[in-house]
Scaffold this active site. Sequence first.
Site, PDB file in Angstrom:
ATOM      1  N   LYS A  77      20.588   7.265  20.150  1.00 19.30           N
ATOM      2  CA  LYS A  77      19.255   6.877  19.684  1.00 19.30           C
ATOM      3  C   LYS A  77      19.233   5.382  19.367  1.00 19.30           C
ATOM      4  CE  LYS A  77      17.018   6.530  15.851  1.00 19.30           C
ATOM      5  NZ  LYS A  77      16.084   5.421  16.143  1.00 19.30           N
ATOM      6  N   GLU A 111      29.692   2.491  10.566  1.00 17.44           N
ATOM      7  CA  GLU A 111      29.883   1.037  10.570  1.00 17.44           C
ATOM      8  C   GLU A 111      28.676   0.464   9.855  1.00 17.44           C
ATOM      9  OE1 GLU A 111      29.533  -2.404  10.915  1.00 17.44           O
ATOM     10  OE2 GLU A 111      29.154  -2.305  13.074  1.00 17.44           O
ATOM     11  N   CYS A 120      26.142  -7.687  10.881  1.00 13.02           N
ATOM     12  CA  CYS A 120      26.752  -6.959   9.754  1.00 13.02           C
ATOM     13  C   CYS A 120      27.935  -7.720   9.172  1.00 13.02           C
ATOM     14  CB  CYS A 120      27.153  -5.564  10.181  1.00 13.02           C
ATOM     15  SG  CYS A 120      28.098  -5.543  11.699  1.00 13.02           S
ATOM     16  N   GLU A 150      23.389  -7.556   0.600  1.00 13.93           N
ATOM     17  CA  GLU A 150      23.304  -7.980   1.996  1.00 13.93           C
ATOM     18  C   GLU A 150      21.862  -8.423   2.268  1.00 13.93           C
ATOM     19  OE1 GLU A 150      23.471  -4.879   5.059  1.00 13.93           O
ATOM     20  OE2 GLU A 150      24.855  -6.127   6.190  1.00 13.93           O
TER      21      GLU A 150
HETATM   22  P1  NDP Z   1      18.817   1.484   9.394  1.00 12.88           P
HETATM   23  O1  NDP Z   1      20.160   1.738   8.880  1.00 12.88           O
HETATM   24  O2  NDP Z   1      17.676   2.145   8.755  1.00 12.88           O
HETATM   25  O3  NDP Z   1      18.765   1.826  10.961  1.00 12.88           O
HETATM   26  C1  NDP Z   1      19.852   1.969  11.826  1.00 12.88           C
HETATM   27  C2  NDP Z   1      19.582   3.098  12.813  1.00 12.88           C
HETATM   28  O4  NDP Z   1      19.535   4.349  12.122  1.00 12.88           O
HETATM   29  C3  NDP Z   1      18.255   2.993  13.517  1.00 12.88           C
HETATM   30  O5  NDP Z   1      18.369   3.511  14.819  1.00 12.88           O
HETATM   31  C4  NDP Z   1      17.373   3.864  12.660  1.00 12.88           C
HETATM   32  O6  NDP Z   1      16.229   4.296  13.327  1.00 12.88           O
HETATM   33  C5  NDP Z   1      18.295   5.005  12.354  1.00 12.88           C
HETATM   34  N1  NDP Z   1      17.951   5.779  11.168  1.00 12.88           N
HETATM   35  C6  NDP Z   1      17.130   5.439  10.145  1.00 12.88           C
HETATM   36  N2  NDP Z   1      17.106   6.424   9.219  1.00 12.88           N
HETATM   37  C7  NDP Z   1      17.932   7.406   9.666  1.00 12.88           C
HETATM   38  C8  NDP Z   1      18.353   8.672   9.148  1.00 12.88           C
HETATM   39  N3  NDP Z   1      17.935   9.126   7.980  1.00 12.88           N
HETATM   40  N4  NDP Z   1      19.223   9.403   9.875  1.00 12.88           N
HETATM   41  C9  NDP Z   1      19.709   8.940  11.032  1.00 12.88           C
HETATM   42  N5  NDP Z   1      19.338   7.767  11.573  1.00 12.88           N
HETATM   43  C10 NDP Z   1      18.480   7.000  10.902  1.00 12.88           C
HETATM   44  O7  NDP Z   1      18.536  -0.043   9.413  1.00 12.88           O
HETATM   45  P2  NDP Z   1      17.096  -0.724   9.426  1.00 12.88           P
HETATM   46  O8  NDP Z   1      16.792  -0.975  10.820  1.00 12.88           O
HETATM   47  O9  NDP Z   1      16.053   0.009   8.698  1.00 12.88           O
HETATM   48  O10 NDP Z   1      17.400  -2.006   8.602  1.00 12.88           O
HETATM   49  C11 NDP Z   1      17.398  -1.945   7.175  1.00 12.88           C
HETATM   50  C12 NDP Z   1      18.466  -2.837   6.611  1.00 12.88           C
HETATM   51  O11 NDP Z   1      19.745  -2.344   6.988  1.00 12.88           O
HETATM   52  C13 NDP Z   1      18.413  -4.248   7.167  1.00 12.88           C
HETATM   53  O12 NDP Z   1      17.560  -5.062   6.463  1.00 12.88           O
HETATM   54  C14 NDP Z   1      19.836  -4.652   7.033  1.00 12.88           C
HETATM   55  O13 NDP Z   1      20.064  -5.138   5.739  1.00 12.88           O
HETATM   56  C15 NDP Z   1      20.635  -3.384   7.208  1.00 12.88           C
HETATM   57  N6  NDP Z   1      21.202  -3.239   8.559  1.00 12.88           N
HETATM   58  C16 NDP Z   1      22.553  -3.337   8.684  1.00 12.88           C
HETATM   59  C17 NDP Z   1      23.124  -3.233   9.922  1.00 12.88           C
HETATM   60  C18 NDP Z   1      24.595  -3.339  10.074  1.00 12.88           C
HETATM   61  O14 NDP Z   1      25.087  -3.374  11.203  1.00 12.88           O
HETATM   62  N7  NDP Z   1      25.337  -3.389   9.006  1.00 12.88           N
HETATM   63  C19 NDP Z   1      22.345  -3.059  11.133  1.00 12.88           C
HETATM   64  C20 NDP Z   1      20.930  -2.920  10.903  1.00 12.88           C
HETATM   65  C21 NDP Z   1      20.410  -3.017   9.659  1.00 12.88           C
HETATM   66  P3  NDP Z   1      14.944   3.335  13.436  1.00 12.88           P
HETATM   67  O15 NDP Z   1      15.361   1.938  13.274  1.00 12.88           O
HETATM   68  O16 NDP Z   1      14.526   3.588  14.791  1.00 12.88           O
HETATM   69  O17 NDP Z   1      14.019   3.784  12.408  1.00 12.88           O
END
Ligand code: NDP
Length: 794
Positions: free
Chosen positions: A192, A266, A300, A396
Amino acid sequence: MKLSKSIEELEYSQALESDKEAVEWLESNGRKFGQFIGGEFLFQKNADQIKVTNPADSSILAAIEIADDKTVDLAVTAAIKSQKSWYKTGGHARAKVLYALARLIQKHARVISVLETLDNGKPIRESRDSDIPLAIRHFYYHAGWAQLQESELAGQEPVGVVAQIIPWNFPFLMLAWKIAPAIAMGNSIVLKPAESTPLTAMFFAQLCTEAGVPKGVVNIVNGAGNTGATLSAHPNVNKVAFTGSTAVGRAIRKSTAGQSKKLTLELGGKSAFVVFDDADLDSVVEGIVDAIWYNQGEVCCAGSRLLIQASVEEKLIGKIKKRMETLRFGTPLDKSIDVGSLVSDKQFEQVSHLVKSGLKSGGNLFQCEQPDSSKNYYPPSIITDVDSSHPLVQEEIFGPVLVIMSFRTQPEAIQLANNTRYGLSASVWSENINRAMHVAPALIAGVVWINCHNKFDAACGFGGVKESGFGREGGKEGLYEYLKPIQLKYKATNGASGKKASSTSNVQHSTSSEIDRTLKFYIGGKQVRPDGGNSIPALNFDGSISAWVGQGNRKDIRNAVEAARKANGWASKTAHLRAQVLYFFAENLTVRKDEFIKRLMETCGVKKPEATAEFNATVSRIFSYAAWADKFDGAAHDAPYRGITLALPEPIGIIGLVAPDHQPLLAAISLIAPAIAMGNRVVYIPGDPYQNIVLELVSVMETSDIPGGVINIVTGDKNELSTHLAGHGEVESMWCWGDSELNKNIESISVENLKRTWCHENNDRDWLDMNAGEGTEFLRKATHVKNIWTPYGD
Ligand code: NDP
């Protein structure tokens, strides 16, 4: 003089990469995408849709359908259907498919880069020169592992169906990191993508068909968080690999608890960038640009906490500010810009809000330009005059914002760098190799870069510790995340019906001529009475009392963990010394052979040959792990850069061991010995019956030079004690052999500090079986790999 002046004053003009091909591709798909399931592109009737926008100008690029629960189920079913035959095609056949994928991505590299930049807002220079070449490298590298799987990964099989959930910061690269190792090892996947950046995944789906990926091996479902939640909790998914925020990582850990799924998380980070006064400050400045302004800081492992030795602080900050003035922002398709747009309005708001509200707690913000919400442009920013408890230092931000602090001494630098709940990465900057190689292992992080930052390669594992998650992606260690040992068929019968040591009712009092024996806990190298003052009888097989053992409670577990914490010097002892201690332990145990055999016979009701076999296997097992102590070493990866990457297995820390209910002597050693051989400290909770047996080992431990606190043993109610242990914030890992209820409980509670868990059904193995009861699987669970990148050359 005149010429150089006019060169300095020259203005950049735009050097736009053409989006013609990418737009044509979008148009050819009607700017509408559904799902990729079983090798087909599917559209649902009346499906909800998400608009995919270009964050640089808010134009709408396409619409994607949201996969509902039924569609997710369809994708998982397609994956199940394809998986066995995909694995059976063999390593060479899979290698050819991965190789074809690498070639195809290479052929379409330009259009994929442009699509990525349109969708995500990152500079085309980065998607073209970094993201897509690295993604290609992942497919080539893992094609190689598919080819070598049968010889190099013998005894392992694929986990089955893997759910992979990726974020928006590196949409195509993350896809490659996840898909390449999983399918190379013979799994089928359902991926996904993030809702805001699904386009390159859809392009990849088309390449899968062209590359000959069999139908159902790669499935892609689109949607938001709900789709991800449905997918990760699906009962027929065998493993979840997630990259994203720590909050969602926790939610996934919770929703999958008790489902016997493998899990890698991760998650976020707040990585330290540590500059000593002997560093080359001009290189440092370029390193900072790579660490925090690459990908707009939406990384990240971004080096978002700069720690500078006080004597060079002012000078370095001056140089950073000067460099900031030269960073160029512009439309992401412009080949000569440094900083593009944040991924979405939402992320722009999030970064702006975090900085604004954080500054209320103090700190000075320096920016060369103003944020521009119409283009989601947030300028490179530094924040000074903050201390380590400041919210902007702890949280973060996931944007181009660098917080700066100073330190005076090397120990202070290490302490400050480690003062975070995260543990993803760090970098050390010093021209003194002795200093750099001393500091790198002391940093609590999965990846450490020396004199560089944000370097990645498929051959080098990547992943974190603490709240940055667990598991590795890349390298050989990353392959094991998609494999499991070939299924054990064993159901224990040997003594499995032993009686629980928890009640005094229906107990025949001992007819033995021995004096009444009370076996105490073993905590911090001392025999300790239970805090609650209660003892319970440990029964022989015939129902008579073998000995009395303590009934532990939460306080006893706390004391045991505290003792384990104090014994942290064990990790820094040499492997040779740990081996010597284990050999000595085996030697001392051998002296008491007859006594232990007699005890096993009386307690477990086994005949002499079985008891003798268990004892002999116990001694042999200690020897095995003594042997492994200085042989389970790391690797030196030849990644494509001028340098070498050292992959070092490090102990996890404090491991909670919850034992199975059979083979009490051998099981105890099978768990304790690999853990301590690798430098961990343990708190051991025996299975419910035969609790006395492991305590009989205490007097042997006491005479074997095992430092106090390395092994701690608490007896009592297995369920209750292991729940306390799993809830303890300082225990970093739980290995548990229990019933499904206990395993679920352990996995749920472990959410608090994101412990790694390794849970099994009580009877899943015969500990006498060498293949099941010992080996590198245990050593891998007892360690995590830290990759230290060390470039060289002038
Ligand atoms: P999320 O952790 O919410 O999203 C990562 C992935 O998980 C996306 O594909 C998202 O779907 C999906 N997802 C969201 N909720 C669920 C759930 N309950 N169960 C399973 N999958 C889920 O990151 P965000 O995009 O919302 O970003 C929010 C914050 O997270 C950012 O501001 C940043 O600080 C941090 N972040 C950290 C990352 C890292 O690599 N450490 C990467 C991205 C974000 P969808 O986005 O389609 O809703």
